[in-house]
Design an enzyme around this catalytic site. Structure first.
Site, PDB file in Angstrom:
ATOM      1  N   CYS A  53      -7.321 -11.220  13.247  1.00 51.93           N
ATOM      2  CA  CYS A  53      -6.497 -10.053  13.553  1.00 51.93           C
ATOM      3  C   CYS A  53      -7.222  -9.019  14.406  1.00 51.93           C
ATOM      4  CB  CYS A  53      -6.080  -9.367  12.271  1.00 51.93           C
ATOM      5  SG  CYS A  53      -5.293 -10.423  11.093  1.00 51.93           S
TER       6      CYS A  53
ATOM      7  N   ARG B 287      -9.173 -12.896  20.289  1.00 50.29           N
ATOM      8  CA  ARG B 287      -9.629 -13.032  18.912  1.00 50.29           C
ATOM      9  C   ARG B 287      -8.845 -14.104  18.155  1.00 50.29           C
ATOM     10  NH1 ARG B 287     -12.389  -8.369  16.740  1.00 50.29           N
ATOM     11  NH2 ARG B 287     -11.460  -8.748  14.725  1.00 50.29           N
TER      12      ARG B 287
ATOM     13  N   TRP C 171      -3.365 -12.704  12.557  1.00 47.31           N
ATOM     14  CA  TRP C 171      -3.712 -14.106  12.280  1.00 47.31           C
ATOM     15  C   TRP C 171      -3.356 -14.317  10.818  1.00 47.31           C
ATOM     16  CZ3 TRP C 171      -7.312 -16.882   9.275  1.00 47.31           C
ATOM     17  CH2 TRP C 171      -7.606 -18.179   9.716  1.00 47.31           C
TER      18      TRP C 171
ATOM     19  N   ASN D 152      -6.581  -5.166   9.013  1.00 47.13           N
ATOM     20  CA  ASN D 152      -7.348  -6.414   9.109  1.00 47.13           C
ATOM     21  C   ASN D 152      -8.084  -6.596   7.798  1.00 47.13           C
ATOM     22  OD1 ASN D 152      -6.614  -6.559  11.729  1.00 47.13           O
ATOM     23  ND2 ASN D 152      -8.668  -6.318  12.597  1.00 47.13           N
ATOM     24  N   GLY D 153      -8.108  -7.825   7.287  1.00 51.51           N
ATOM     25  CA  GLY D 153      -8.838  -8.080   6.047  1.00 51.51           C
ATOM     26  C   GLY D 153      -7.909  -8.686   5.013  1.00 51.51           C
TER      27      GLY D 153
ATOM     28  N   GLU E 228     -22.553 -30.311  18.620  1.00 47.56           N
ATOM     29  CA  GLU E 228     -21.889 -29.239  19.360  1.00 47.56           C
ATOM     30  C   GLU E 228     -20.807 -29.811  20.297  1.00 47.56           C
ATOM     31  OE1 GLU E 228     -21.461 -26.283  19.035  1.00 47.56           O
ATOM     32  OE2 GLU E 228     -20.827 -25.505  20.965  1.00 47.56           O
TER      33      GLU E 228
ATOM     34  N   LYS F  77     -16.785 -28.941  20.051  1.00 49.48           N
ATOM     35  CA  LYS F  77     -16.051 -28.363  21.186  1.00 49.48           C
ATOM     36  C   LYS F  77     -14.811 -29.205  21.494  1.00 49.48           C
ATOM     37  CE  LYS F  77     -17.524 -25.432  21.684  1.00 49.48           C
ATOM     38  NZ  LYS F  77     -18.423 -24.330  21.404  1.00 49.48           N
TER      39      LYS F  77
ATOM     40  N   GLU G  41     -12.109 -28.708  18.820  1.00 48.97           N
ATOM     41  CA  GLU G  41     -11.626 -27.342  18.818  1.00 48.97           C
ATOM     42  C   GLU G  41     -10.541 -27.085  19.866  1.00 48.97           C
ATOM     43  OE1 GLU G  41     -14.979 -24.884  19.672  1.00 48.97           O
ATOM     44  OE2 GLU G  41     -13.946 -23.039  19.186  1.00 48.97           O
TER      45      GLU G  41
ATOM     46  N   HIS H  42     -24.362 -47.580   8.939  1.00 52.34           N
ATOM     47  CA  HIS H  42     -24.259 -47.461   7.476  1.00 52.34           C
ATOM     48  C   HIS H  42     -22.843 -47.095   7.043  1.00 52.34           C
ATOM     49  CE1 HIS H  42     -28.532 -48.026   7.147  1.00 52.34           C
ATOM     50  NE2 HIS H  42     -28.678 -47.155   8.140  1.00 52.34           N
TER      51      HIS H  42
ATOM     52  N   LYS I  57     -11.534 -16.055  17.579  1.00 48.72           N
ATOM     53  CA  LYS I  57     -12.851 -15.858  18.187  1.00 48.72           C
ATOM     54  C   LYS I  57     -13.823 -15.288  17.176  1.00 48.72           C
ATOM     55  CE  LYS I  57     -15.707 -15.754  21.640  1.00 48.72           C
ATOM     56  NZ  LYS I  57     -16.290 -17.088  21.923  1.00 48.72           N
TER      57      LYS I  57
HETATM   58  C1  F6R Z   1     -16.902 -22.757  18.377  1.00 43.43           C
HETATM   59  C2  F6R Z   1     -17.012 -21.405  17.910  1.00 43.43           C
HETATM   60  C3  F6R Z   1     -17.187 -21.150  16.444  1.00 43.43           C
HETATM   61  C4  F6R Z   1     -18.162 -19.990  16.249  1.00 43.43           C
HETATM   62  C5  F6R Z   1     -18.252 -19.605  14.763  1.00 43.43           C
HETATM   63  C6  F6R Z   1     -19.274 -18.505  14.531  1.00 43.43           C
HETATM   64  O1  F6R Z   1     -16.747 -22.788  19.767  1.00 43.43           O
HETATM   65  O2  F6R Z   1     -16.963 -20.486  18.691  1.00 43.43           O
HETATM   66  O3  F6R Z   1     -17.620 -22.290  15.777  1.00 43.43           O
HETATM   67  O4  F6R Z   1     -19.415 -20.377  16.725  1.00 43.43           O
HETATM   68  O5  F6R Z   1     -17.004 -19.159  14.319  1.00 43.43           O
HETATM   69  O6  F6R Z   1     -18.979 -17.366  15.273  1.00 43.43           O
HETATM   70  P1  F6R Z   1     -20.072 -16.289  15.617  1.00 43.43           P
HETATM   71  O7  F6R Z   1     -21.072 -16.914  16.504  1.00 43.43           O
HETATM   72  O8  F6R Z   1     -19.322 -15.182  16.270  1.00 43.43           O
HETATM   73  O9  F6R Z   1     -20.693 -15.877  14.310  1.00 43.43           O
END
Ligand code: F6R
Length: 598
Positions: free
Chosen positions: A2, A27, A74, A100-101, A471, A475, A478, A494, A593
């Site tokens: 949010c 976000r 959100w 928010n929260g 990673e 990606k 995601e 395994h 985000k």
């Molecule tokens: C993936 C991604 C998330 C963040 C995770 C932590 O692309 O962006 O996995 O890495 O939510 O976020 P931060 O780094 O802001 O603590």
């Protein structure tokens, strides 16, 4: 997650609030809305879906006024629809609120308010707050807010407008970020620092347990018992590079920004690294979530190689709160792009309360994690707007690699110093290698198109390459919604080998010379079961060429620096896969985000 944006000035603020919400789109959210005070009454417009839907609704309404508050939601409590979207009006329409929260005791509060005749129009936890303010209002909104927040259990950042207060936005904060700013007769409230950075020169990042109000020229700050507090202003670091330019997506733009961002990150590291953090340390624990955790995994592996005398761990923040690392002799290194991730922030608070030593690696100055930490390395990647982290990750890797090399210098014997010094020199030249690796984009785009109907993709690697595989796989999942898993290559046989059949795509990251033969053996195993193989590697090797269907060649760098470079083709592969699959690349479904709830 949010977003909140509020604005109070002498003229209509709705347009400004709408622009603020449009910026906060990054976000992650599923509905949005705006409320404004005009001619003594509050009106609002809210809509399910993107802010574009809100824009159309605003056009057909005549919403205007000041103060005005807006929200991108959100969903947590209740479906993402118009009725659950914020802002909420109190029963008598004299207050509007965005939140928010999460309010943990909302059901009991709802029951209490219902017994006094209050009615509710949503399934949210947030709507009880605005009605509680109305319940406590007796001619003083600040007092009503203070009585309200004292009864809330959970986390909240609140912005409230009242028909009794013509030029004020009220706010309160606990465990969810809220930032304030003033500029030329306009007061702003925002849920994050980047959202204000283009509008004000100085900002006030609120501490937990504070509330107050902002008017066009003034901020009044109190604790929850209404004892006055002095606002602390910090200078805003401007980022002039917030527009998408000629790019179709921020993610692609941010990949192009990696070389420059990494060079800034290294500068920032060398300007501010406090070498004294190593004094008295025999253990280092990296903490983070998602991509930031993957950066921690790389750092853990580097330290184990470079400084075997140190005890090193990388923990998921969500798991860390259940673990019991000794505080004495431990340096805790939370890694976070946003500095607001709730799980990482909880871990930081837990460490702080037990007296542990913290060195945060973070991209957002003035963020909660930065403010809670003893020492900070700012990654200086610039604002990252795409939900999928790319440039911030490369910057985390760059500064963590410099940190590991410095640790190695501090803890290792003299004979290692020439190797460390030469790696440090090569690290400074890494931005030029990054420029080269990005030029693999045409090949990667073709491969992504060719495999765009893949149902499942396996990423393999060993050692540092396994961290990069993790990673790359994250990606892809995601942003392109393709099922994917990462495995240490030796693990495959395994169990998971059972899933390899004709046409399954395997992406192998192979950058460690000493592990090349072992990787080739694994590739032979998947090849003989019909897998298609894309290798990401700097090596030209006959056996590798014979087994791979495609090789994405990357520039050679010394082994310990490879993750910073080899991850780029995997970022590009995820980007182009999402593009060919028609996904919403910068705002993937269900994701945010900045994940500000645990
Ligand atoms: C993936 C991604 C998330 C963040 C995770 C932590 O692309 O962006 O996995 O890495 O939510 O976020 P931060 O780094 O802001 O603590």
């Amino acid at each position: 997650m949010c977003g909140i944006f509020g604005c109070v000035g002498s003229s209509d603020c709705v347009g400004e609030v709408f622009n603020g919400l449009s910026f906060l789109e990054y976000r992650g959210y599923d509905s949005s809305g705006i409320a404004a005070l005009s001619s003594d009454s509050i009106h609002l417009v809210k809509k399910k879906g993107r802010v574009a839907a809100l824009r159309s609704a605003l056009f057909s309404s005549s919403l205007s006024g000041s103060p005005s508050i807006g929200h991108t939601r959100w969903a947590t409590h209740g479906a993402p629809d118009d009725s659950n979207a914020h802002p909420f009006l109190s029963d008598d329409s004299s207050f509007a609120l965005v939140h928010n929260g999460v309010i943990e005791n909302y059901l009991e509060l709802k029951k209490f308010l219902s017994s006094y005749g209050f009615s509710f129009s949503s399934e949210t936890d947030s709507e009880v707050i605005v009605n509680l303010i109305q319940y406590f209002y007796n001619g003083d909104t600040l007092l009503a807010l203070s009585e309200t927040v004292k009864r809330l259990k959970g986390s909240f950042a609140l912005a409230v407008i009242s028909s009794y207060d013509k030029d004020k936005i009220f706010f309160a904060k606990k465990d969810n970020p809220l930032v304030l700013g003033l500029n030329n007769g306009v007061g702003y409230v925002c849920s994050d620092y980047p959202g204000l950075s283009s509008r004000v020169d100085k900002c006030v990042a609120l501490d937990d347990g504070t509330l107050g109000f902002i008017s066009p020229y003034d901020i009044a700050l109190f604790d929850f018992s209404l004892s006055p507090l002095q606002p602390v202003f910090t200078h805003v670091i401007k980022d002039d590079n917030l527009s998408i330019g000629h790019y179709e997506h921020f993610m692609r733009k941010e990949i192009d920004e990696i070389p420059e961002a990494v060079s800034r990150a290294l500068n920032s590291y060398y300007m501010s690294f406090p070498a004294s953090v190593f004094d008295g340390i025999n253990r280092i624990v990296f903490i983070g979530c998602g991509t930031a955790l993957h950066a921690g995994l790389v750092a853990k592996r580097l330290l184990r190689e470079l400084s075997p005398s140190l005890d090193c761990y990388a923990e998921s923040s969500g798991e860390f709160v259940f673990s019991d690392f000794p505080v004495n002799g431990t340096l805790f290194v939370p890694v976070s792009q946003s500095g607001e991730t709730a799980d990482t922030l909880s871990a930081v608070k837990k460490i702080k309360s037990s007296g542990g030593k913290i060195l945060a690696v973070c991209n957002v100055p003035s963020s909660s994690i930065v403010r809670e930490s003893d020492n900070v390395i700012l990654t200086s990647a610039g604002t990252e707007i795409a939900v999928a982290s790319t440039k911030a990750y490369n910057c985390q890797l760059a500064v963590l690699t410099a940190f590991c090399l410095d640790a190695a210098k501090y803890f290792s014997s003299d004979e290692n110093i020439p190797f460390i010094d030469s790696a440090l020199c090569e690290l400074l030249a890494i931005p030029s290698k990054l420029k080269v690796v990005i030029s693999c984009e045409n090949l990667v785009s073709l491969l992504a198109e060719k495999y765009s109907s893949a149902q499942s993709v396996f990423y393999l690697g060993r050692g540092l390459d396994f961290c990069v595989a993790c990673e790359g796989s994250l990606k892809l999942k995601e942003i392109s919604y393709v099922h994917s898993e990462a495995y240490p290559a030796g693990e495959l046989k395994h169990g998971t080998l059972a899933l390899i059949e004709n046409g399954v795509l395997v992406i192998a990251v192979i950058t460690q010379r000493l592990l090349l033969d072992k990787m080739i053996t694994c590739l032979a195993e998947v090849k003989s079961r019909g897998a298609k193989i894309i290798a990401v590697s700097p090596f030209s090797d006959d056996k590798l060429s014979a087994l791979s269907d495609h090789i994405v060649a990357i520039p050679a760098v010394c082994d310990i620096l490879t993750p910073i470079v080899s991850v780029v083709p995997t970022q590009l592969f995820a980007y182009f896969s999402a593009l060919y699959r028609g996904c919403d690349i910068d705002k993937p479904r269900n994701l945010a985000k900045s994940v500000t709830v645990e």
